[in-house]
Design a protein around this motif. Sequence first.
Motif, PDB file in Angstrom:
ATOM      1  N   ARG A 177       0.800  -1.229   0.000  1.00 52.42           N
ATOM      2  CA  ARG A 177       0.000   0.000   0.000  1.00 52.42           C
ATOM      3  C   ARG A 177       0.834   1.281   0.000  1.00 52.42           C
ATOM      4  N   TYR A 178       2.113   1.177  -0.261  1.00 56.33           N
ATOM      5  CA  TYR A 178       2.946   2.376  -0.344  1.00 56.33           C
ATOM      6  C   TYR A 178       2.465   3.297  -1.467  1.00 56.33           C
ATOM      7  N   CYS A 179       1.899   2.704  -2.499  1.00 63.69           N
ATOM      8  CA  CYS A 179       1.536   3.456  -3.702  1.00 63.69           C
ATOM      9  C   CYS A 179       0.304   4.336  -3.513  1.00 63.69           C
ATOM     10  N   ILE A 180      -0.533   4.003  -2.542  1.00 63.83           N
ATOM     11  CA  ILE A 180      -1.820   4.683  -2.433  1.00 63.83           C
ATOM     12  C   ILE A 180      -1.661   6.120  -1.973  1.00 63.83           C
ATOM     13  N   GLU A 181      -0.800   6.348  -1.002  1.00 64.58           N
ATOM     14  CA  GLU A 181      -0.683   7.674  -0.396  1.00 64.58           C
ATOM     15  C   GLU A 181      -0.313   8.757  -1.405  1.00 64.58           C
ATOM     16  N   ILE A 187      -6.604   6.276  -6.416  1.00 59.00           N
ATOM     17  CA  ILE A 187      -6.880   4.944  -6.977  1.00 59.00           C
ATOM     18  C   ILE A 187      -6.404   3.890  -5.976  1.00 59.00           C
ATOM     19  N   GLN A 188      -7.250   2.934  -5.671  1.00 58.80           N
ATOM     20  CA  GLN A 188      -6.903   1.854  -4.736  1.00 58.80           C
ATOM     21  C   GLN A 188      -6.073   0.810  -5.493  1.00 58.80           C
ATOM     22  N   ILE A 189      -4.829   1.158  -5.749  1.00 59.35           N
ATOM     23  CA  ILE A 189      -3.978   0.397  -6.665  1.00 59.35           C
ATOM     24  C   ILE A 189      -3.826  -1.076  -6.274  1.00 59.35           C
ATOM     25  N   PRO A 190      -3.495  -1.413  -5.015  1.00 54.57           N
ATOM     26  CA  PRO A 190      -3.330  -2.842  -4.682  1.00 54.57           C
ATOM     27  C   PRO A 190      -4.588  -3.662  -4.932  1.00 54.57           C
ATOM     28  N   VAL A 191      -5.749  -3.065  -4.642  1.00 57.80           N
ATOM     29  CA  VAL A 191      -7.009  -3.778  -4.870  1.00 57.80           C
ATOM     30  C   VAL A 191      -7.214  -4.020  -6.364  1.00 57.80           C
ATOM     31  N   LEU A 192      -6.927  -3.004  -7.163  1.00 55.74           N
ATOM     32  CA  LEU A 192      -7.104  -3.157  -8.612  1.00 55.74           C
ATOM     33  C   LEU A 192      -6.099  -4.147  -9.194  1.00 55.74           C
ATOM     34  N   LEU A 193      -4.890  -4.187  -8.636  1.00 52.91           N
ATOM     35  CA  LEU A 193      -3.913  -5.174  -9.105  1.00 52.91           C
ATOM     36  C   LEU A 193      -4.359  -6.586  -8.758  1.00 52.91           C
ATOM     37  N   GLN A 233       7.432   4.749  -8.866  1.00 47.17           N
ATOM     38  CA  GLN A 233       8.686   5.138  -8.224  1.00 47.17           C
ATOM     39  C   GLN A 233       8.811   4.543  -6.832  1.00 47.17           C
ATOM     40  N   ILE A 234       7.668   4.364  -6.145  1.00 44.20           N
ATOM     41  CA  ILE A 234       7.707   3.902  -4.763  1.00 44.20           C
ATOM     42  C   ILE A 234       7.432   2.411  -4.632  1.00 44.20           C
ATOM     43  N   CYS A 235       6.976   1.765  -5.695  1.00 41.39           N
ATOM     44  CA  CYS A 235       6.602   0.343  -5.637  1.00 41.39           C
ATOM     45  C   CYS A 235       7.827  -0.538  -5.390  1.00 41.39           C
ATOM     46  N   PRO A 236       7.884  -1.285  -4.273  1.00 42.81           N
ATOM     47  CA  PRO A 236       9.028  -2.161  -4.011  1.00 42.81           C
ATOM     48  C   PRO A 236       9.162  -3.293  -5.032  1.00 42.81           C
ATOM     49  N   GLN A 237       8.035  -3.626  -5.691  1.00 44.75           N
ATOM     50  CA  GLN A 237       8.050  -4.719  -6.672  1.00 44.75           C
ATOM     51  C   GLN A 237       8.320  -4.222  -8.093  1.00 44.75           C
TER      52      GLN A 237
END
Length: 254
Positions: A177-181, A187-193, A233-237
Motif C-alpha cells: 500500500r505504499y503506492c496509495i498515499e 486509486i486503490q492500486i493494490p485492490v485493482l492489481l 517510483q515507490i513500488c518495491p516490486q
Amino acid sequence: YPKVENLRVFDFIRQKKDEGVVKNTGFSFHGSPELLEEILNNHPDIDVVQLQINYLDWEDSTIQSRRCYEIARAHNKSIIVMEPIKSGGLAIIPKDAEDLMQAVRPDDTPASWALRFVAGLEGIFMVLSGMNALEQVRDNIRTFDSLTPLPLDEHAILEQVVKSVRRNCAAACTSCRYCIEGCPKDIQIPVLLSIYNEMKRYGDITFPRVHYQHAVYGHGKAGDCIECGECEQICPQHLPISQIMKELAVKFDT
C-alpha cells in the motif's frame, strides 16, 4: 538513500548505539544489490538488514533476493526476512504446484514450505510472517517447532512451483500500500492489481467486474490514472502500474 545521508540518519543511530540507547542497528531494504553494497560499504557498523526474501523472488530479475542476501552475508550481517510468504501469495498457489508439494510432504501447507525455505538460509536472525487467522498461527508454530530445512530434492520442487506460480500471476503485488498515499487520483492500486490478477488467472471478467465496481466506489477508477509515475517510483516490486491501469480501464471503464 541520498536524503538519508543528507539528514545524517546513520550518524544519529550510531550515536544512539554509542550511548547505549539501542543494542543493534539496522534498516529495511527494497533496493538494488548495488545500492545495498554501497550502503554497507559506507556504514559497516550496521548490525542487521531486513530483506524481502522468498522462493518466488529468490531469482527474480527485479527483486533479486538472492543477490541482496549474498551481499548482506558477505558483509557478515544478520538478516531479518520480510515477505517470506509474499503477503500470503505463496499460501494459496496453483493446484498443480500444490500437488507437487503434497506428493512429498502431504501434511505440510504451501505456507510452511515458504517458511522452511527462508528459515534454512544461513544468517537468518528472524522471519516475519503476517498471520490473520488462528490456524495460520498454529501452522507457523508447527513449522518452526520441528523445523526441517529443504533438502536438494525439495528445492527442485520449488523451482517447478515458481514456474507454475509465474504462469498464473500477472502482477506480483504484495499489497504493501505504499503506492496509495501518493496517488493524486485516489486509486486503490493494490485492490485493482488483485482484480487484474484474478482476471488474468481465470480468464473471466464477471466476478472481477463486480469486485472492480466495489473497489472504485468513492475512489478513483483505473481510467483516471494520469501516468504521473508516483506509484511506480515507490513500488518495491517495480510493477508497471500505469500500463496495468490502462488494461483495466479498457476492460472495466468502458
